[in-house]
Design a protein around this motif. Structure first.
Motif, PDB file in Angstrom:
ATOM      1  N   VAL A 171      49.608  -5.529   2.526  1.00  0.00           N
ATOM      2  CA  VAL A 171      49.387  -6.842   1.912  1.00  0.00           C
ATOM      3  C   VAL A 171      50.540  -7.766   2.288  1.00  0.00           C
ATOM      4  O   VAL A 171      51.710  -7.379   2.193  1.00  0.00           O
ATOM      5  CB  VAL A 171      49.285  -6.741   0.380  1.00  0.00           C
ATOM      6  CG1 VAL A 171      49.050  -8.130  -0.219  1.00  0.00           C
ATOM      7  CG2 VAL A 171      48.166  -5.809  -0.022  1.00  0.00           C
ATOM      8  N   LEU A 187      44.985  -2.543  -5.008  1.00  0.00           N
ATOM      9  CA  LEU A 187      43.887  -3.484  -4.783  1.00  0.00           C
ATOM     10  C   LEU A 187      43.035  -3.595  -6.043  1.00  0.00           C
ATOM     11  O   LEU A 187      42.645  -2.602  -6.631  1.00  0.00           O
ATOM     12  CB  LEU A 187      43.007  -3.008  -3.620  1.00  0.00           C
ATOM     13  CG  LEU A 187      43.451  -3.355  -2.203  1.00  0.00           C
ATOM     14  CD1 LEU A 187      42.455  -2.792  -1.194  1.00  0.00           C
ATOM     15  CD2 LEU A 187      43.582  -4.860  -2.009  1.00  0.00           C
ATOM     16  N   SER A 189      40.106  -6.662  -8.073  1.00  0.00           N
ATOM     17  CA  SER A 189      39.245  -7.827  -7.810  1.00  0.00           C
ATOM     18  C   SER A 189      40.025  -9.133  -7.832  1.00  0.00           C
ATOM     19  O   SER A 189      39.752 -10.048  -7.043  1.00  0.00           O
ATOM     20  CB  SER A 189      38.102  -7.879  -8.826  1.00  0.00           C
ATOM     21  OG  SER A 189      38.617  -7.946 -10.153  1.00  0.00           O
ATOM     22  N   THR A 192      41.804  -9.161  -4.390  1.00  0.00           N
ATOM     23  CA  THR A 192      40.925  -9.277  -3.223  1.00  0.00           C
ATOM     24  C   THR A 192      40.265 -10.647  -3.125  1.00  0.00           C
ATOM     25  O   THR A 192      39.927 -11.089  -2.025  1.00  0.00           O
ATOM     26  CB  THR A 192      39.839  -8.180  -3.241  1.00  0.00           C
ATOM     27  OG1 THR A 192      39.077  -8.282  -4.446  1.00  0.00           O
ATOM     28  CG2 THR A 192      40.464  -6.809  -3.149  1.00  0.00           C
ATOM     29  N   ASP A 193      40.087 -11.326  -4.251  1.00  0.00           N
ATOM     30  CA  ASP A 193      39.506 -12.668  -4.218  1.00  0.00           C
ATOM     31  C   ASP A 193      40.415 -13.669  -3.513  1.00  0.00           C
ATOM     32  O   ASP A 193      39.970 -14.735  -3.093  1.00  0.00           O
ATOM     33  CB  ASP A 193      39.207 -13.163  -5.638  1.00  0.00           C
ATOM     34  CG  ASP A 193      37.962 -12.512  -6.220  1.00  0.00           C
ATOM     35  OD1 ASP A 193      37.181 -11.931  -5.435  1.00  0.00           O
ATOM     36  OD2 ASP A 193      37.782 -12.570  -7.452  1.00  0.00           O
ATOM     37  N   ILE A 195      42.251 -12.888  -0.783  1.00  0.00           N
ATOM     38  CA  ILE A 195      42.518 -12.460   0.592  1.00  0.00           C
ATOM     39  C   ILE A 195      41.787 -13.341   1.601  1.00  0.00           C
ATOM     40  O   ILE A 195      40.574 -13.551   1.497  1.00  0.00           O
ATOM     41  CB  ILE A 195      42.140 -10.977   0.777  1.00  0.00           C
ATOM     42  CG1 ILE A 195      43.134 -10.109  -0.004  1.00  0.00           C
ATOM     43  CG2 ILE A 195      42.134 -10.581   2.245  1.00  0.00           C
ATOM     44  CD1 ILE A 195      42.838  -8.630   0.040  1.00  0.00           C
ATOM     45  N   THR A 208      38.476  -5.654   6.765  1.00  0.00           N
ATOM     46  CA  THR A 208      39.088  -6.218   5.556  1.00  0.00           C
ATOM     47  C   THR A 208      38.077  -6.328   4.433  1.00  0.00           C
ATOM     48  O   THR A 208      38.358  -5.974   3.282  1.00  0.00           O
ATOM     49  CB  THR A 208      39.695  -7.598   5.863  1.00  0.00           C
ATOM     50  OG1 THR A 208      40.673  -7.480   6.899  1.00  0.00           O
ATOM     51  CG2 THR A 208      40.348  -8.195   4.626  1.00  0.00           C
ATOM     52  N   CYS A 212      38.242  -4.345   0.885  1.00  0.00           N
ATOM     53  CA  CYS A 212      38.308  -5.076  -0.384  1.00  0.00           C
ATOM     54  C   CYS A 212      37.054  -4.909  -1.224  1.00  0.00           C
ATOM     55  O   CYS A 212      37.024  -5.350  -2.384  1.00  0.00           O
ATOM     56  CB  CYS A 212      38.533  -6.567  -0.118  1.00  0.00           C
ATOM     57  SG  CYS A 212      40.089  -6.929   0.693  1.00  0.00           S
ATOM     58  N   LYS A 213      36.001  -4.318  -0.620  1.00  0.00           N
ATOM     59  CA  LYS A 213      34.723  -4.161  -1.312  1.00  0.00           C
ATOM     60  C   LYS A 213      34.237  -5.490  -1.857  1.00  0.00           C
ATOM     61  O   LYS A 213      33.789  -5.592  -3.001  1.00  0.00           O
ATOM     62  CB  LYS A 213      34.850  -3.127  -2.435  1.00  0.00           C
ATOM     63  CG  LYS A 213      35.259  -1.741  -1.947  1.00  0.00           C
ATOM     64  CD  LYS A 213      35.433  -0.760  -3.077  1.00  0.00           C
ATOM     65  CE  LYS A 213      35.882   0.608  -2.557  1.00  0.00           C
ATOM     66  NZ  LYS A 213      36.123   1.582  -3.639  1.00  0.00           N
ATOM     67  N   ARG A 214      34.365  -6.507  -0.997  1.00  0.00           N
ATOM     68  CA  ARG A 214      33.977  -7.844  -1.428  1.00  0.00           C
ATOM     69  C   ARG A 214      32.480  -8.038  -1.304  1.00  0.00           C
ATOM     70  O   ARG A 214      31.860  -7.594  -0.340  1.00  0.00           O
ATOM     71  CB  ARG A 214      34.708  -8.907  -0.610  1.00  0.00           C
ATOM     72  CG  ARG A 214      36.153  -8.950  -1.014  1.00  0.00           C
ATOM     73  CD  ARG A 214      37.020 -10.003  -0.470  1.00  0.00           C
ATOM     74  NE  ARG A 214      36.478 -11.277  -0.097  1.00  0.00           N
ATOM     75  CZ  ARG A 214      37.259 -12.255   0.367  1.00  0.00           C
ATOM     76  NH1 ARG A 214      38.554 -12.058   0.487  1.00  0.00           N
ATOM     77  NH2 ARG A 214      36.758 -13.402   0.714  1.00  0.00           N
ATOM     78  N   LEU A 243      45.502  -9.098   4.437  1.00  0.00           N
ATOM     79  CA  LEU A 243      45.709  -7.703   4.808  1.00  0.00           C
ATOM     80  C   LEU A 243      45.977  -7.668   6.305  1.00  0.00           C
ATOM     81  O   LEU A 243      45.159  -8.134   7.098  1.00  0.00           O
ATOM     82  CB  LEU A 243      44.472  -6.856   4.496  1.00  0.00           C
ATOM     83  CG  LEU A 243      44.115  -6.611   3.036  1.00  0.00           C
ATOM     84  CD1 LEU A 243      42.977  -5.597   2.936  1.00  0.00           C
ATOM     85  CD2 LEU A 243      45.306  -6.138   2.226  1.00  0.00           C
TER      86      LEU A 243
END
Length: 297
Positions: A171, A187, A189, A192-193, A195, A208, A212-214, A243
């Motif tokens: 990061v 990591l 939510s 990751t929001d 990134i 990425t 981040c499981k976005r 990242l």
């Protein structure tokens, strides 16, 4: 015996089918437009069919022309295989090897790799092509490259693929960012929001998003970076965090910035660096030598 098309004529047709422009096709084939036009006319005369329709405003390939293109591509691959075989029979570790590398690997690995290759194999010349993974794989198929250095996960079905090493993500953000206060970053939510991403087509973007499981691939402000350097500049402008691959961080990409990098808490997301070649490659010794040197770098 009936006259046969030449490899050169077939290359002209393939280039024209890809560009639909006589000017661009001639540039790709390193010939003048008149030479390309004459070669295509000779091809049509040899085969006795019209392959291309042309007028002042457009160029198109006829239905039978598309069938010829498809078969011509297979013939070109076989002809290139023949040349590779003959060159390989002259001895290994000599001549030219065409290596493709993705932009998120090239500036960080090549400065170490290339001097070692020159030192260990002085008669071998490595010619480089930097491009996105999809383009490199396509060029491998077309015999425009011998090997490609890419990051997995990526679809390499049908290719000889040698996994080399893992490259974890770190990061990157401002030293005053509360999210980076600990030795390792977890990591979540909220993180990751924030990134930022590279533009579409770059495999690091996909890696990425997966890490981040976005649910959404959109960046804040609707901006996306075209390179890691631009991504760093965006982070430095307080547009978010990023990242970055460990190899980029440890190569000094953040030097001359006020940013810091922290590893992610285990299990940290990562990409896997791999060398890819056609399974029919005649340069298998060079392939194995590259693998060995990269692993020792």
């Amino acid at each position: 015996m009936a006259a046969l098309p030449t490899i050169k004529q077939l290359r002209y047709l393939i280039a024209l089918s890809e560009t639909l422009s006589f000017t661009k096709a001639a540039e790709i084939c390193f010939v003048g437009q008149s030479t390309l036009s004459a070669g295509l006319k000779e091809l049509e005369d040899t085969l006795g069919v019209q392959l291309v329709e042309r007028d002042k405003h457009s160029v198109s390939v006829t239905p039978i022309g598309r069938g010829v293109v498809e078969r011509a591509q297979r013939l070109i691959v076989q002809a290139d295989d023949l040349v590779d075989f003959v060159e390989g029979s002259a001895g290994s570790m000599v001549g030219v090897v065409k290596l493709g590398v993705i932009p998120t690997i090239a500036p960080f690995l090549l400065p170490t790799l290339l001097p070692k290759m020159r030192e260990q194999f002085p008669k071998l010349k490595v010619v480089l092509r930097e491009d996105l993974s999809a383009n490199l794989i396509d060029k491998l198929n077309r015999h425009e490259l011998d090997f490609a250095l890419i990051a997995l996960p990526y679809d390499t079905d049908g290719f000889l693929t040698k996994e080399l090493f893992d490259d974890e993500f770190w990061v990157v953000g401002s030293k005053d960012d509360p999210a980076l206060k600990n030795k390792e970053v977890q990591l979540n939510s909220k993180l990751t929001d924030r990134i930022l991403l590279l533009e579409e087509g770059n495999c690091l973007r996909d890696h990425t998003i997966k890490a981040c499981k976005r649910s959404s691939a959109a960046n804040h402000y609707g901006i996306e970076a075209t390179s890691l350097l631009t991504l760093v500049q965006m982070v430095e402008s307080d547009l978010g965090i990023a990242l970055l691959p460990e190899m980029a961080v440890k190569s000094g990409l953040l030097n001359q910035t006020k940013l810091i990098a922290k590893p992610l808490a285990a299990p940290a997301p990562k990409r896997r660096i791999a060398l890819v070649a056609r399974p029919s490659t005649a340069r298998i010794e060079e392939f194995n030598a590259l693998v060995k040197v990269i692993k020792s770098s």
